[in-house]
Design a protein around this motif. Structure first.
Motif, PDB file in Angstrom:
ATOM      1  N   UNK A 203      42.020 -14.298 -20.352  1.00 43.45           N
ATOM      2  CA  UNK A 203      43.175 -14.370 -19.444  1.00 43.45           C
ATOM      3  C   UNK A 203      44.117 -13.193 -19.602  1.00 43.45           C
ATOM      4  N   UNK A 204      44.369 -12.815 -20.865  1.00 43.16           N
ATOM      5  CA  UNK A 204      45.320 -11.728 -21.091  1.00 43.16           C
ATOM      6  C   UNK A 204      44.846 -10.393 -20.527  1.00 43.16           C
ATOM      7  N   UNK A 205      43.631  -9.959 -20.891  1.00 41.12           N
ATOM      8  CA  UNK A 205      43.156  -8.694 -20.312  1.00 41.12           C
ATOM      9  C   UNK A 205      43.070  -8.747 -18.798  1.00 41.12           C
ATOM     10  N   UNK A 206      42.696  -9.892 -18.250  1.00 43.30           N
ATOM     11  CA  UNK A 206      42.597 -10.004 -16.795  1.00 43.30           C
ATOM     12  C   UNK A 206      43.966  -9.805 -16.151  1.00 43.30           C
ATOM     13  N   UNK A 207      44.989 -10.494 -16.685  1.00 46.32           N
ATOM     14  CA  UNK A 207      46.336 -10.327 -16.144  1.00 46.32           C
ATOM     15  C   UNK A 207      46.775  -8.872 -16.236  1.00 46.32           C
ATOM     16  N   UNK A 208      46.549  -8.280 -17.403  1.00 47.08           N
ATOM     17  CA  UNK A 208      46.940  -6.884 -17.590  1.00 47.08           C
ATOM     18  C   UNK A 208      46.227  -6.000 -16.574  1.00 47.08           C
ATOM     19  N   UNK A 209      44.938  -6.257 -16.357  1.00 44.25           N
ATOM     20  CA  UNK A 209      44.161  -5.427 -15.430  1.00 44.25           C
ATOM     21  C   UNK A 209      44.659  -5.603 -14.001  1.00 44.25           C
ATOM     22  N   UNK A 210      44.929  -6.851 -13.608  1.00 45.18           N
ATOM     23  CA  UNK A 210      45.394  -7.098 -12.237  1.00 45.18           C
ATOM     24  C   UNK A 210      46.734  -6.402 -11.999  1.00 45.18           C
ATOM     25  N   UNK A 211      47.663  -6.581 -12.939  1.00 42.99           N
ATOM     26  CA  UNK A 211      48.988  -5.974 -12.772  1.00 42.99           C
ATOM     27  C   UNK A 211      48.875  -4.455 -12.721  1.00 42.99           C
ATOM     28  N   UNK A 212      48.113  -3.905 -13.667  1.00 47.19           N
ATOM     29  CA  UNK A 212      47.997  -2.445 -13.712  1.00 47.19           C
ATOM     30  C   UNK A 212      47.392  -1.895 -12.429  1.00 47.19           C
TER      31      UNK A 212
END
Lengths: 264, 305
Positions: free
Chosen positions: A5-14
């Protein structure tokens, strides 16, 4: 479960944030790019050469114009904003709520309305089409912002240090320069940087009051968008966005990145 | 670009007052800039829109210009479209912001780099994003190329119009991209003082995920969210650059229409342009008053600090 979840959120936001800049970069680096190719057919620096070479004089002078207008606006905003912020942050007085409303209005009422109203008056005062006229109209919305920043800063300010300095024989000026300014310096920088950015992003009020004589970068950019040269418009956009990044980096580095949450 | 005024009274530790003249001295410069330049601008604007322009020999006060813009067949569609763009983009941005704030709050509390990236849109000028939207969404833009490559459309003609389009998709996407971080950060600033305890209580009382959100989180963030939304709405309603670049020529958004009339070669159209500007200012000021009222109520209830 949390692991992805964390990397996914970071990737989406970035990627959501980066996408527009990615598009601008692609276009500014393309020399030939036919539809429907996904990437430019020929890469090159034509747009950048145009911006800093062929049209360099024009674009660099509008860049300079933008910097000067924004810097002057920021300087005046801070000089006038600090005392008011101090009064609002430190003391209770009658009419404080009213003052706060009066200061909120110029931030929210679009500069378009104010600039149209001021224009005729500025023509009479010979302020139209001048540098100072444009700075004055930018001041209407960037000064209140500086006041609010300094209000916040002075709410957490301890005047005991000033009393101590005074009891040690410091003059009024010395108290201001050697106690107040150093202690509130990061706040003053935030106020200055964001007044700068506000003025930097202005288009219409500059156009109305500057009347085409004060050609800042956004005015240049609109002209370029009209001409339809996409790579050049992309390159100028990227130049236009640079101070925003610098300000953000600066505030993240020196101020912990907390103070800018109120900016739009 | 808004920072809500800090709660007055709460922040100022009671100090010996330095006296009326000192305070007046401190605030007079800023107050006079606001009153003379901002207030003066609005008052002069109002006077001109009421037909008082001695320079061109118009002296009589009249409501004719306001009547003229309201009677103008372009006005209502323009006002409607502007309200639609401002309201819809604010609502979409708000919904996405609640979602983003909750995710950031639960997952990313320690990730400073994500917060940093997330703040980038705050400082970027609207104009730059509007230009980027043209490059991404126009019929020959990036998205269209991707759609063609993926076989979703046959030619650029098959790509839906997203720039200068009827539904103002490009304009709204620009605003949504810009405003989500603003609203999200406003929500996050109050989410921090919610209430792990309250959520725990909710859980003990067997409240489900949705119930906890609906009855604990939402009421806490609501005043802040509402204030942020009204600010965004007010801004979107009066902004010029984005619709000027990405809008259609008919109907125009109100700020674009105002400027078109204002810059008309026909000097008689100028008061109508200013009158439109006054209408925009009036809508925005009403919005601010509502917003201030909301924040105050919230403070009285002790929801916002």
């Amino acid at each position: 479960m949390r692991n992805w979840q964390r990397p996914l959120t970071a990737a989406v936001i970035t990627s959501a944030v980066a996408l527009p800049f990615f598009a601008l970069l692609l276009w500014s680096g393309s020399e030939r790019w036919f539809y429907p190719d996904l990437l430019p057919d020929r890469w090159g620096l034509r747009a950048w050469e145009y911006v800093f070479g062929t049209a360099g004089d024009q674009i660099l002078s509008s860049l300079l114009q933008s910097v000067l207008v924004a810097a002057a606006t920021a300087l005046v905003s801070v000089i006038i904003g600090v005392p008011s912020g101090r009064a609002l942050g430190l003391y209770e007085f009658n009419g404080k709520d009213l003052l706060s409303v009066l200061l909120t209005l110029p931030i929210i009422v679009p500069p378009l309305c104010v600039a149209m109203g001021l224009h005729l008056w500025f023509i009479k005062l010979r302020l139209a089409e001048t540098f100072s006229g444009v700075v004055l109209v930018h001041l209407t919305f960037s000064l209140p912002y500086a006041v609010f920043v300094m209000w916040g800063v002075f709410s957490n300010y301890d005047t005991d240090f000033e009393d101590q300095a005074r009891s040690l024989g410091a003059s009024r000026l010395a108290v201001i320069w050697r106690v107040m300014v150093p202690m509130t310096f990061s706040g003053i920088m935030v106020a200055a940087l964001f007044s700068f950015l506000l003025s930097w992003s202005q288009y219409l009020s500059t156009l109305i009051i500057g009347g085409g004589k004060i050609t800042t970068l956004p005015i240049m950019l609109f002209a370029l968008m009209g001409s339809g040269d996409r790579p050049v418009a992309a390159a100028v956009s990227l130049v236009f966005v640079t101070p925003a990044f610098l300000v953000l980096l600066f505030s993240a580095r020196y101020l912990g990145g907390k103070s800018i949450s109120g900016v739009r | 670009m808004i920072q809500l005024p800090p709660a007055s009274g709460a922040d100022a530790r009671t100090r010996r007052s330095p006296g009326f003249f000192c305070i007046a001295g401190l605030i007079t410069p800023a107050l006079s800039v606001v009153l003379v330049l901002f207030g003066g601008g609005l008052v002069f604007g109002l006077m001109q829109s009421l037909g008082y322009m001695p320079v061109v020999g118009m002296n009589a006060l009249t409501r004719e210009h306001f009547r003229a813009i309201i009677a103008d067949p372009d006005f209502m569609p323009s006002l409607g479209l502007t309200l639609y763009v401002a309201a819809v983009s604010t609502m979409i941005a708000a919904a996405l912001s609640i979602f983003t704030a909750l995710i950031l709050h639960s997952l990313m509390r320690k990730s400073r780099i994500v917060y940093f990236i997330f703040q980038i849109p705050l400082t970027v000028p609207h104009l730059v994003i509007a230009v980027a939207m043209v490059f991404m969404l126009s019929p020959t833009g990036l998205l269209s190329r991707v759609a063609l490559g993926a076989g979703l459309i046959d030619s650029s003609a098959g790509f839906p119009l997203l720039i200068n389009d009827r539904w103002c998709v490009g304009i709204m996407l620009t605003y949504i991209w810009k405003e989500i971080p603003f609203i999200t950060l406003m929500i996050l600033s109050v989410l921090r003082n919610v209430t792990v305890e309250l959520l725990e209580v909710g859980r003990t009382l067997k409240a489900g995920r949705w119930q906890r959100f609906r009855f604990i989180t939402l009421p806490t963030i609501f005043p802040s969210l509402g204030a942020a939304c009204l600010i965004v709405f007010a801004f979107t309603f009066g902004a010029f650059e984005v619709p000027f670049l990405l809008g259609r020529t008919y109907p125009m958004l109100l700020p674009v229409w105002a400027y078109k009339n204002y810059s008309d070669v026909d000097l008689m159209a100028r008061p109508e342009g200013i009158a439109t500007g006054i209408v925009i200012a009036a809508v925005v000021i009403v919005t601010v008053i509502v917003s201030q009222g909301l924040t105050k109520t919230a403070r009285r209830r002790g929801v916002i600090v």
